[in-house]
Scaffold this motif. Structure first.
Motif, PDB file in Angstrom:
ATOM      1  N   PRO A   1       0.790  -1.238   0.000  1.00 29.36           N
ATOM      2  CA  PRO A   1       0.000   0.000   0.000  1.00 29.36           C
ATOM      3  C   PRO A   1       0.823   1.289   0.000  1.00 29.36           C
ATOM      4  CG  PRO A   1      -0.985  -1.559   1.515  1.00 29.36           C
ATOM      5  CD  PRO A   1       0.333  -2.141   1.070  1.00 29.36           C
ATOM      6  N   ILE A   2       2.037   1.246   0.559  1.00 29.50           N
ATOM      7  CA  ILE A   2       2.848   2.470   0.556  1.00 29.50           C
ATOM      8  C   ILE A   2       3.958   2.407  -0.496  1.00 29.50           C
ATOM      9  CG2 ILE A   2       2.332   3.004   2.955  1.00 29.50           C
ATOM     10  CD1 ILE A   2       5.148   2.008   3.698  1.00 29.50           C
ATOM     11  N   GLY A   3       4.099   1.260  -1.158  1.00 30.04           N
ATOM     12  CA  GLY A   3       5.103   1.129  -2.209  1.00 30.04           C
ATOM     13  C   GLY A   3       6.528   1.238  -1.693  1.00 30.04           C
ATOM     14  N   ASP A   4       6.755   0.774  -0.465  1.00 28.60           N
ATOM     15  CA  ASP A   4       8.081   0.877   0.152  1.00 28.60           C
ATOM     16  C   ASP A   4       8.158  -0.141   1.287  1.00 28.60           C
ATOM     17  OD1 ASP A   4      10.631   1.774   0.723  1.00 28.60           O
ATOM     18  OD2 ASP A   4      10.025   3.819   1.215  1.00 28.60           O
ATOM     19  N   LEU A   5       9.308  -0.189   1.931  1.00 28.37           N
ATOM     20  CA  LEU A   5       9.434  -1.034   3.104  1.00 28.37           C
ATOM     21  C   LEU A   5       8.467  -0.533   4.171  1.00 28.37           C
ATOM     22  CD1 LEU A   5      13.303  -1.384   3.284  1.00 28.37           C
ATOM     23  CD2 LEU A   5      11.672  -3.158   2.640  1.00 28.37           C
ATOM     24  N   GLY A   6       7.891  -1.461   4.928  1.00 29.38           N
ATOM     25  CA  GLY A   6       6.971  -1.094   5.995  1.00 29.38           C
ATOM     26  C   GLY A   6       7.629  -0.182   7.009  1.00 29.38           C
ATOM     27  N   LEU A   7       6.838   0.557   7.727  1.00 27.22           N
ATOM     28  CA  LEU A   7       7.346   1.537   8.675  1.00 27.22           C
ATOM     29  C   LEU A   7       7.847   0.911   9.971  1.00 27.22           C
ATOM     30  CD1 LEU A   7       4.606   4.266   8.169  1.00 27.22           C
ATOM     31  CD2 LEU A   7       6.853   4.083   7.062  1.00 27.22           C
ATOM     32  N   ARG A   8       7.325  -0.278  10.324  1.00 24.79           N
ATOM     33  CA  ARG A   8       7.733  -0.901  11.582  1.00 24.79           C
ATOM     34  C   ARG A   8       8.716  -2.036  11.329  1.00 24.79           C
ATOM     35  NH1 ARG A   8       2.295  -3.850  11.870  1.00 24.79           N
ATOM     36  NH2 ARG A   8       2.919  -5.955  11.296  1.00 24.79           N
ATOM     37  N   ALA A   9       9.603  -2.208  12.296  1.00 24.56           N
ATOM     38  CA  ALA A   9      10.513  -3.357  12.262  1.00 24.56           C
ATOM     39  C   ALA A   9       9.788  -4.536  12.904  1.00 24.56           C
ATOM     40  CB  ALA A   9      11.792  -3.041  13.021  1.00 24.56           C
ATOM     41  N   ASN A  10       9.965  -5.718  12.335  1.00 25.65           N
ATOM     42  CA  ASN A  10       9.283  -6.919  12.804  1.00 25.65           C
ATOM     43  C   ASN A  10      10.289  -7.914  13.362  1.00 25.65           C
ATOM     44  OD1 ASN A  10       6.420  -6.484  11.647  1.00 25.65           O
ATOM     45  ND2 ASN A  10       7.789  -5.991   9.959  1.00 25.65           N
ATOM     46  N   PRO A  11      10.024  -8.473  14.545  1.00 20.39           N
ATOM     47  CA  PRO A  11      10.946  -9.442  15.131  1.00 20.39           C
ATOM     48  C   PRO A  11      10.849 -10.806  14.439  1.00 20.39           C
ATOM     49  CG  PRO A  11       9.070  -9.125  16.580  1.00 20.39           C
ATOM     50  CD  PRO A  11       8.911  -8.157  15.447  1.00 20.39           C
ATOM     51  N   VAL A  12      12.005 -11.398  14.185  1.00 22.50           N
ATOM     52  CA  VAL A  12      12.086 -12.704  13.538  1.00 22.50           C
ATOM     53  C   VAL A  12      12.718 -13.677  14.522  1.00 22.50           C
ATOM     54  CG1 VAL A  12      13.165 -13.990  11.642  1.00 22.50           C
ATOM     55  CG2 VAL A  12      12.254 -11.698  11.235  1.00 22.50           C
ATOM     56  N   GLN A  13      12.092 -14.850  14.660  1.00 27.54           N
ATOM     57  CA  GLN A  13      12.634 -15.879  15.543  1.00 27.54           C
ATOM     58  C   GLN A  13      13.811 -16.584  14.872  1.00 27.54           C
ATOM     59  OE1 GLN A  13       8.699 -17.616  15.865  1.00 27.54           O
ATOM     60  NE2 GLN A  13       8.827 -17.400  18.083  1.00 27.54           N
ATOM     61  N   GLY A  14      13.745 -16.756  13.568  1.00 27.49           N
ATOM     62  CA  GLY A  14      14.820 -17.407  12.833  1.00 27.49           C
ATOM     63  C   GLY A  14      14.301 -18.080  11.580  1.00 27.49           C
ATOM     64  N   PHE A  15      15.123 -18.976  11.029  1.00 27.00           N
ATOM     65  CA  PHE A  15      14.811 -19.657   9.783  1.00 27.00           C
ATOM     66  C   PHE A  15      14.723 -21.158  10.033  1.00 27.00           C
ATOM     67  CE2 PHE A  15      16.818 -15.680   8.775  1.00 27.00           C
ATOM     68  CZ  PHE A  15      16.040 -15.170   7.750  1.00 27.00           C
ATOM     69  N   ILE A  16      13.710 -21.767   9.441  1.00 30.41           N
ATOM     70  CA  ILE A  16      13.509 -23.212   9.540  1.00 30.41           C
ATOM     71  C   ILE A  16      13.920 -23.803   8.197  1.00 30.41           C
ATOM     72  CG2 ILE A  16      11.819 -25.052   9.904  1.00 30.41           C
ATOM     73  CD1 ILE A  16      10.106 -22.851  11.393  1.00 30.41           C
ATOM     74  N   TYR A  17      14.855 -24.753   8.237  1.00 33.99           N
ATOM     75  CA  TYR A  17      15.414 -25.320   7.008  1.00 33.99           C
ATOM     76  C   TYR A  17      14.723 -26.638   6.671  1.00 33.99           C
ATOM     77  CZ  TYR A  17      18.944 -21.964   8.462  1.00 33.99           C
ATOM     78  OH  TYR A  17      19.585 -20.826   8.882  1.00 33.99           O
ATOM     79  N   PRO A  18      13.964 -26.669   5.572  1.00 39.55           N
ATOM     80  CA  PRO A  18      13.213 -27.885   5.248  1.00 39.55           C
ATOM     81  C   PRO A  18      14.087 -29.065   4.846  1.00 39.55           C
ATOM     82  CG  PRO A  18      12.970 -26.267   3.496  1.00 39.55           C
ATOM     83  CD  PRO A  18      13.721 -25.601   4.620  1.00 39.55           C
ATOM     84  N   ASP A  19      15.272 -28.804   4.366  1.00 42.13           N
ATOM     85  CA  ASP A  19      16.142 -29.886   3.887  1.00 42.13           C
ATOM     86  C   ASP A  19      17.101 -30.392   4.955  1.00 42.13           C
ATOM     87  OD1 ASP A  19      17.825 -27.728   4.084  1.00 42.13           O
ATOM     88  OD2 ASP A  19      18.504 -27.787   2.030  1.00 42.13           O
ATOM     89  N   GLY A  20      16.998 -29.868   6.157  1.00 43.06           N
ATOM     90  CA  GLY A  20      17.853 -30.332   7.244  1.00 43.06           C
ATOM     91  C   GLY A  20      19.283 -29.878   7.138  1.00 43.06           C
ATOM     92  N   ALA A  21      19.536 -28.792   6.434  1.00 39.84           N
ATOM     93  CA  ALA A  21      20.916 -28.354   6.199  1.00 39.84           C
ATOM     94  C   ALA A  21      21.265 -27.099   6.985  1.00 39.84           C
ATOM     95  CB  ALA A  21      21.129 -28.109   4.712  1.00 39.84           C
ATOM     96  N   ALA A  22      20.845 -27.015   8.214  1.00 39.70           N
ATOM     97  CA  ALA A  22      21.099 -25.795   8.985  1.00 39.70           C
ATOM     98  C   ALA A  22      22.547 -25.654   9.399  1.00 39.70           C
ATOM     99  CB  ALA A  22      20.226 -25.758  10.224  1.00 39.70           C
ATOM    100  N   LYS A  23      23.173 -26.758   9.740  1.00 39.04           N
ATOM    101  CA  LYS A  23      24.541 -26.698  10.240  1.00 39.04           C
ATOM    102  C   LYS A  23      25.523 -27.022   9.123  1.00 39.04           C
ATOM    103  CE  LYS A  23      22.748 -28.356  14.565  1.00 39.04           C
ATOM    104  NZ  LYS A  23      21.545 -29.104  14.256  1.00 39.04           N
ATOM    105  N   PRO A  24      26.587 -26.249   8.998  1.00 33.48           N
ATOM    106  CA  PRO A  24      27.574 -26.592   7.986  1.00 33.48           C
ATOM    107  C   PRO A  24      28.215 -27.934   8.327  1.00 33.48           C
ATOM    108  CG  PRO A  24      28.296 -24.693   9.279  1.00 33.48           C
ATOM    109  CD  PRO A  24      26.926 -25.065   9.749  1.00 33.48           C
ATOM    110  N   GLU A  25      28.494 -28.707   7.299  1.00 34.12           N
ATOM    111  CA  GLU A  25      29.123 -30.003   7.525  1.00 34.12           C
ATOM    112  C   GLU A  25      30.517 -29.821   8.088  1.00 34.12           C
ATOM    113  OE1 GLU A  25      29.223 -33.167   4.638  1.00 34.12           O
ATOM    114  OE2 GLU A  25      27.335 -32.425   3.835  1.00 34.12           O
TER     115      GLU A  25
END
Length: 184
Positions: A135-159
């Motif tokens: 609606p404003i054609g830009d990044l939203g005005l508020r910052a949103n907290p993120v808990q993290g990323f969920i990896y569907p392929d099970g590759a979160a940790k580097p080998e």
């Protein structure tokens, strides 16, 4: 007269309730969209995905293509939000696909693709982001907290290469230290 108004109010409520499924059919929430797009089989409010993923999916704080970005619940977004990472643009910018974020042409519940997200956390750890808001054609005005990323392929940790595969390792190297640390 009062009886007639009461019956009219009941009829109005009944018609509104009956029309909800028709409206809901054109309305997509973020959870079923993220589940279908990512293959992460978690159900329930988006704010619970992060904790539900523990033990079933690898999790982390690094965006990766195909990962589910799990937003925390807030006062403005009490159920949280989930989105799927489509592209890592830089260490502080990604593109996501998600549903039910921006009202488009006055309607919520729509899919948005290739949406710009910027990491605005002080530490650069993707814990706070700003998301494109149509609606404003830009990044939203508020910052949103993120808990993290969920990896569907099970590759979160580097080998990591196990120590015993290194050329100079021999049985017993460091075993006494490990045994001592275990209390044995």
């Amino acid at each position: 007269m009062l009886h007639r108004r009461f019956l009219g109010a009941v009829a109005l409520c009944a018609s509104l309730i009956a029309s909800v499924p028709a409206i809901a059919a054109d309305y997509l929430q973020c959870v079923p969209f993220a589940r279908a797009e990512s293959g992460v089989e978690i159900r329930g409010n988006a704010k619970t995905w992060w904790s539900q993923a523990a033990g079933s999916y690898d999790r982390g704080h690094e965006p990766r293509k195909g990962a589910v970005m799990a937003f925390a619940g807030t006062r403005g977004m009490p159920s949280g939000h989930v989105a799927v990472v489509k592209k890592v643009v830089s260490d502080r910018e990604i593109l996501i696909d998600h549903a039910n974020w921006s009202p488009i042409n006055g309607r919520r519940g729509q899919i948005e693709r290739n949406v710009r997200v910027i990491d605005v956390s002080d530490a650069g750890d993707w814990s706070m982001v700003r998301v494109w808001y149509a609606p404003i054609g830009d990044l939203g005005l508020r910052a949103n907290p993120v808990q993290g990323f969920i990896y569907p392929d099970g590759a979160a940790k580097p080998e990591r290469t196990p120590v015993w595969t290194q050329n100079d390792w021999k049985p017993g190297n460091g075993l006494d230290i490990v045994a001592a640390s275990l209390g044995g």
